[in-house]
Motif scaffolding. Structure first.
Motif, PDB file in Angstrom:
ATOM      1  N   MET A  14       2.929  -2.876  -3.820  1.00  0.00           N
ATOM      2  CA  MET A  14       4.144  -2.636  -4.596  1.00  0.00           C
ATOM      3  C   MET A  14       5.223  -3.669  -4.260  1.00  0.00           C
ATOM      4  O   MET A  14       5.954  -4.121  -5.136  1.00  0.00           O
ATOM      5  CB  MET A  14       4.664  -1.223  -4.320  1.00  0.00           C
ATOM      6  CG  MET A  14       3.744  -0.110  -4.801  1.00  0.00           C
ATOM      7  SD  MET A  14       3.402  -0.225  -6.592  1.00  0.00           S
ATOM      8  CE  MET A  14       5.047   0.030  -7.251  1.00  0.00           C
ATOM      9  N   VAL A  15       5.308  -4.040  -2.995  1.00  0.00           N
ATOM     10  CA  VAL A  15       6.282  -5.060  -2.598  1.00  0.00           C
ATOM     11  C   VAL A  15       5.958  -6.389  -3.279  1.00  0.00           C
ATOM     12  O   VAL A  15       6.847  -7.074  -3.804  1.00  0.00           O
ATOM     13  CB  VAL A  15       6.302  -5.229  -1.068  1.00  0.00           C
ATOM     14  CG1 VAL A  15       7.164  -6.427  -0.681  1.00  0.00           C
ATOM     15  CG2 VAL A  15       6.824  -3.972  -0.399  1.00  0.00           C
ATOM     16  N   GLY A  16       4.669  -6.753  -3.285  1.00  0.00           N
ATOM     17  CA  GLY A  16       4.261  -7.995  -3.924  1.00  0.00           C
ATOM     18  C   GLY A  16       4.599  -8.019  -5.402  1.00  0.00           C
ATOM     19  O   GLY A  16       5.108  -9.018  -5.928  1.00  0.00           O
ATOM     20  N   ILE A  17       4.322  -6.928  -6.095  1.00  0.00           N
ATOM     21  CA  ILE A  17       4.616  -6.840  -7.527  1.00  0.00           C
ATOM     22  C   ILE A  17       6.116  -6.947  -7.773  1.00  0.00           C
ATOM     23  O   ILE A  17       6.574  -7.639  -8.693  1.00  0.00           O
ATOM     24  CB  ILE A  17       4.057  -5.533  -8.104  1.00  0.00           C
ATOM     25  CG1 ILE A  17       2.526  -5.550  -8.046  1.00  0.00           C
ATOM     26  CG2 ILE A  17       4.534  -5.323  -9.538  1.00  0.00           C
ATOM     27  CD1 ILE A  17       1.889  -4.231  -8.450  1.00  0.00           C
ATOM     28  N   ALA A  18       6.905  -6.239  -6.952  1.00  0.00           N
ATOM     29  CA  ALA A  18       8.364  -6.259  -7.112  1.00  0.00           C
ATOM     30  C   ALA A  18       8.921  -7.660  -6.887  1.00  0.00           C
ATOM     31  O   ALA A  18       9.794  -8.127  -7.632  1.00  0.00           O
ATOM     32  CB  ALA A  18       8.999  -5.271  -6.140  1.00  0.00           C
ATOM     33  N   VAL A  19       8.420  -8.350  -5.876  1.00  0.00           N
ATOM     34  CA  VAL A  19       8.900  -9.701  -5.583  1.00  0.00           C
ATOM     35  C   VAL A  19       8.549 -10.661  -6.714  1.00  0.00           C
ATOM     36  O   VAL A  19       9.357 -11.515  -7.102  1.00  0.00           O
ATOM     37  CB  VAL A  19       8.311 -10.200  -4.247  1.00  0.00           C
ATOM     38  CG1 VAL A  19       8.608 -11.677  -4.039  1.00  0.00           C
ATOM     39  CG2 VAL A  19       8.866  -9.386  -3.086  1.00  0.00           C
ATOM     40  N   LEU A  20       7.344 -10.535  -7.260  1.00  0.00           N
ATOM     41  CA  LEU A  20       6.954 -11.381  -8.388  1.00  0.00           C
ATOM     42  C   LEU A  20       7.853 -11.135  -9.595  1.00  0.00           C
ATOM     43  O   LEU A  20       8.236 -12.081 -10.301  1.00  0.00           O
ATOM     44  CB  LEU A  20       5.491 -11.113  -8.754  1.00  0.00           C
ATOM     45  CG  LEU A  20       4.442 -11.672  -7.794  1.00  0.00           C
ATOM     46  CD1 LEU A  20       3.051 -11.193  -8.194  1.00  0.00           C
ATOM     47  CD2 LEU A  20       4.486 -13.191  -7.760  1.00  0.00           C
ATOM     48  N   ALA A  21       8.202  -9.876  -9.834  1.00  0.00           N
ATOM     49  CA  ALA A  21       9.088  -9.543 -10.952  1.00  0.00           C
ATOM     50  C   ALA A  21      10.472 -10.162 -10.755  1.00  0.00           C
ATOM     51  O   ALA A  21      11.066 -10.709 -11.695  1.00  0.00           O
ATOM     52  CB  ALA A  21       9.197  -8.030 -11.099  1.00  0.00           C
ATOM     53  N   VAL A  22      10.973 -10.098  -9.532  1.00  0.00           N
ATOM     54  CA  VAL A  22      12.275 -10.700  -9.230  1.00  0.00           C
ATOM     55  C   VAL A  22      12.224 -12.219  -9.409  1.00  0.00           C
ATOM     56  O   VAL A  22      13.158 -12.829  -9.946  1.00  0.00           O
ATOM     57  CB  VAL A  22      12.712 -10.342  -7.796  1.00  0.00           C
ATOM     58  CG1 VAL A  22      13.951 -11.140  -7.396  1.00  0.00           C
ATOM     59  CG2 VAL A  22      12.992  -8.847  -7.685  1.00  0.00           C
ATOM     60  N   ALA A  23      11.130 -12.828  -8.964  1.00  0.00           N
ATOM     61  CA  ALA A  23      10.982 -14.281  -9.094  1.00  0.00           C
ATOM     62  C   ALA A  23      10.958 -14.699 -10.560  1.00  0.00           C
ATOM     63  O   ALA A  23      11.553 -15.721 -10.936  1.00  0.00           O
ATOM     64  CB  ALA A  23       9.715 -14.743  -8.391  1.00  0.00           C
ATOM     65  N   ALA A  73      12.350 -13.014 -13.039  1.00  0.00           N
ATOM     66  CA  ALA A  73      13.704 -12.786 -13.549  1.00  0.00           C
ATOM     67  C   ALA A  73      14.631 -13.929 -13.146  1.00  0.00           C
ATOM     68  O   ALA A  73      15.469 -14.384 -13.946  1.00  0.00           O
ATOM     69  CB  ALA A  73      14.245 -11.455 -13.029  1.00  0.00           C
ATOM     70  N   LEU A  74      14.474 -14.411 -11.917  1.00  0.00           N
ATOM     71  CA  LEU A  74      15.291 -15.540 -11.460  1.00  0.00           C
ATOM     72  C   LEU A  74      15.009 -16.782 -12.290  1.00  0.00           C
ATOM     73  O   LEU A  74      15.939 -17.502 -12.689  1.00  0.00           O
ATOM     74  CB  LEU A  74      14.996 -15.819  -9.991  1.00  0.00           C
ATOM     75  CG  LEU A  74      15.673 -17.070  -9.401  1.00  0.00           C
ATOM     76  CD1 LEU A  74      17.188 -16.934  -9.433  1.00  0.00           C
ATOM     77  CD2 LEU A  74      15.180 -17.323  -7.981  1.00  0.00           C
ATOM     78  N   GLY A  75      13.735 -17.035 -12.568  1.00  0.00           N
ATOM     79  CA  GLY A  75      13.373 -18.193 -13.367  1.00  0.00           C
ATOM     80  C   GLY A  75      13.961 -18.139 -14.759  1.00  0.00           C
ATOM     81  O   GLY A  75      14.479 -19.142 -15.269  1.00  0.00           O
ATOM     82  N   LEU A  76      13.874 -16.996 -15.386  1.00  0.00           N
ATOM     83  CA  LEU A  76      14.439 -16.838 -16.728  1.00  0.00           C
ATOM     84  C   LEU A  76      15.952 -17.017 -16.714  1.00  0.00           C
ATOM     85  O   LEU A  76      16.532 -17.603 -17.636  1.00  0.00           O
ATOM     86  CB  LEU A  76      14.070 -15.456 -17.283  1.00  0.00           C
ATOM     87  CG  LEU A  76      12.583 -15.223 -17.567  1.00  0.00           C
ATOM     88  CD1 LEU A  76      12.315 -13.764 -17.882  1.00  0.00           C
ATOM     89  CD2 LEU A  76      12.110 -16.107 -18.715  1.00  0.00           C
ATOM     90  N   THR A  77      16.581 -16.544 -15.648  1.00  0.00           N
ATOM     91  CA  THR A  77      18.038 -16.636 -15.552  1.00  0.00           C
ATOM     92  C   THR A  77      18.510 -18.073 -15.378  1.00  0.00           C
ATOM     93  O   THR A  77      19.404 -18.534 -16.107  1.00  0.00           O
ATOM     94  CB  THR A  77      18.548 -15.786 -14.370  1.00  0.00           C
ATOM     95  OG1 THR A  77      18.173 -14.421 -14.563  1.00  0.00           O
ATOM     96  CG2 THR A  77      20.065 -15.882 -14.259  1.00  0.00           C
TER      97      THR A  77
END
Length: 222
Positions: free
Chosen positions: A1-10, A12-16
């Motif tokens: 779950m931590v891995g999935i959450a971190v990938l999602a944040v990464a 989101a950062l790229g899109l931003t």
């Protein structure tokens, strides 16, 4: 779950940062500043890194390393190879979804021609980071110290990341995100494949502990 959450944040950062633009984030100015402080030696080193960690040479280096390791520790060879590939390929998700343009070649005086809109994250940096995290994962699973791996691997990853900025083909968040993608994907893959990795490790350990005569008999039977 931590891995999935971190990938999602990464992601989101790229899109931003792509939407905001490298000019407003200050990343373009950083690349332009680096381009003004190049010299022959650093350029040569950066070009060697560009080839060595690129899509043609990097897989060969990984294959040779794992092939050599196979004769001493099959578990380590397979685990390092598989986890490195997973971590490396994970950045392709970011490249496709984020679709960030490369730094403008004229503005940063790019030393390598990269025109595809796949700046985020950096594949070169991801390979180096994935290899480091794969080695650390194997050391942890075999209950061995990881200090030397960090001492050797972390500066190498940093050198690859800086070289991408130096050559004018990536932004700062591109190389930073590569480390995040690699760490999260290797963590996720190790967790999901833990039963298989454990069985493989234990099988390799039992094989190494068998007397040489027993191993020879087993090979002849097989």
């Amino acid at each position: 779950m931590v891995g999935i959450a971190v990938l999602a944040v990464a992601l989101a950062l790229g899109l931003t940062v792509t939407k905001v633009g490298a000019t407003r984030t200050g990343e373009l100015a950083l690349d332009e500043s680096i381009a003004q402080h190049r010299d022959a030696v650093l350029t040569a080193v950066a070009m060697v890194i560009n080839v060595g960690f690129g899509t043609l040479v990097a897989p060969l280096l990984l294959l040779v390393t794992c092939g050599t390791l196979w004769f001493r520790n099959r578990f380590a060879a397979l685990a390092i190879g598989v986890l490195t590939i997973i971590g490396w390929f994970s950045v392709e998700v970011g490249k496709v979804l984020v679709h960030r343009p490369r730094p403008p070649a004229a503005a940063v005086h790019a030393l390598v021609s990269e025109t595809a809109p796949d700046s985020y994250p950096s594949g070169h940096t991801a390979f180096a980071a994935s290899a480091l995290f794969a080695v650390v994962a194997v050391l942890v699973l075999t209950r061995r110290p990881t200090r030397i791996a960090w001492i050797v691997g972390a500066p190498l990853v940093g050198a690859v990341a800086v070289s991408r900025l130096y050559l004018g083909v990536h932004y700062l968040t591109d190389v930073m995100a590569s480390v995040v993608f690699a760490a999260a994907s290797v963590l996720l893959a190790t967790t999901l494949a833990l039963p298989w990795l454990t069985r493989l490790r234990d099988s390799d350990l039992r094989r190494a502990q068998r007397p040489p005569a027993s191993r020879d008999i087993g090979l002849r039977r097989s």
